[in-house]
Write a protein that holds these residues in place. Sequence first.
Motif, short mmCIF file in Angstrom:
data_model
loop_
_atom_site.label_atom_id
_atom_site.label_comp_id
_atom_site.label_asym_id
_atom_site.label_seq_id
_atom_site.Cartn_x
_atom_site.Cartn_y
_atom_site.Cartn_z
N ARG A 197 0.94 -1.23 0.07
CA ARG A 197 0.03 0.05 0.11
C ARG A 197 0.86 1.31 -0.02
N GLU A 198 2.09 1.28 0.72
CA GLU A 198 2.88 2.45 0.59
C GLU A 198 3.79 2.47 -0.62
N GLY A 199 3.83 1.55 -1.25
CA GLY A 199 4.58 1.50 -2.45
C GLY A 199 5.99 1.20 -2.48
N ALA A 200 6.18 0.32 -1.18
CA ALA A 200 7.57 -0.02 -0.92
C ALA A 200 8.01 -1.42 -1.67
N PRO A 201 9.00 -1.37 -2.57
CA PRO A 201 9.14 -2.78 -3.17
C PRO A 201 9.56 -3.99 -2.45
N ALA A 202 9.86 -3.90 -1.12
CA ALA A 202 10.60 -5.15 -0.45
C ALA A 202 10.50 -5.09 0.94
N LEU A 203 10.41 -6.14 1.55
CA LEU A 203 10.87 -6.17 2.84
C LEU A 203 12.10 -6.58 3.20
N THR A 204 12.76 -6.09 4.32
CA THR A 204 14.07 -6.55 4.59
C THR A 204 14.42 -7.13 5.96
N LEU A 205 15.37 -7.57 6.25
CA LEU A 205 15.54 -8.11 7.79
C LEU A 205 16.91 -8.68 8.01
N THR A 206 17.24 -8.69 9.11
CA THR A 206 18.69 -9.28 9.47
C THR A 206 18.19 -10.39 10.59
N THR A 207 19.14 -11.34 10.35
CA THR A 207 18.87 -12.52 11.31
C THR A 207 19.81 -13.47 11.31
N PHE A 208 19.95 -14.36 12.28
CA PHE A 208 20.96 -15.36 12.53
C PHE A 208 20.53 -16.80 11.46
N THR A 209 21.83 -16.95 10.96
CA THR A 209 21.80 -18.06 9.92
C THR A 209 21.38 -19.29 10.39
#
Length: 168
Positions: free
Chosen positions: A106-118
């Motif tokens: 809805r905001e027009g953001a192309p992606a979600l991102t995150l950082t995490t433990f592998t």
Amino acid sequence: MRIRAVRLEELPVLQDIERAAGQCFRDIGMPEIAEDEPLPLGELAGYHHAGLAWAMADDADAPVAYLIADRVEGNLHVEQVSVHPDSARRGVGRSLLEHLAAHAGREGAPALTLTTFTEVPWNAPYYARCGFQLIDDSGLTPGLRRIREREAAHGLDRWPRVCMRRDV
């Protein structure tokens, strides 16, 4: 259960959820993560005021999980998603991620991102099942590099970590 905006008076409850959710790290040899304090109330309030804090509420309308996000270089970055152990393994975290993806759309953001433990089963492997893909270090944006640098300064690089992305 339903997803709704976090209320200011619930911020201490979010901290309690994060503390409870963090205890499972103790069981896999990461007690430092289990003992890490949640974000301060003032920082959580910032997410509330920005409209980037959601709770999964139970039938009594009490939060059992939450997700907060940042805007990073046009994307929505998952800063924290925590599910109380009493509500875990029921799709609550995935529902919050789907809610964020819809919000991003809805905001027009192309992606979600995150950082995490592998190497934590409910981290990178879980997010991969939710449609996130690893970002190679050469593909990190300046904003994601800054996030990783802050995490490293906080001691999180003691265990392998990665950035991940999911197109919306």
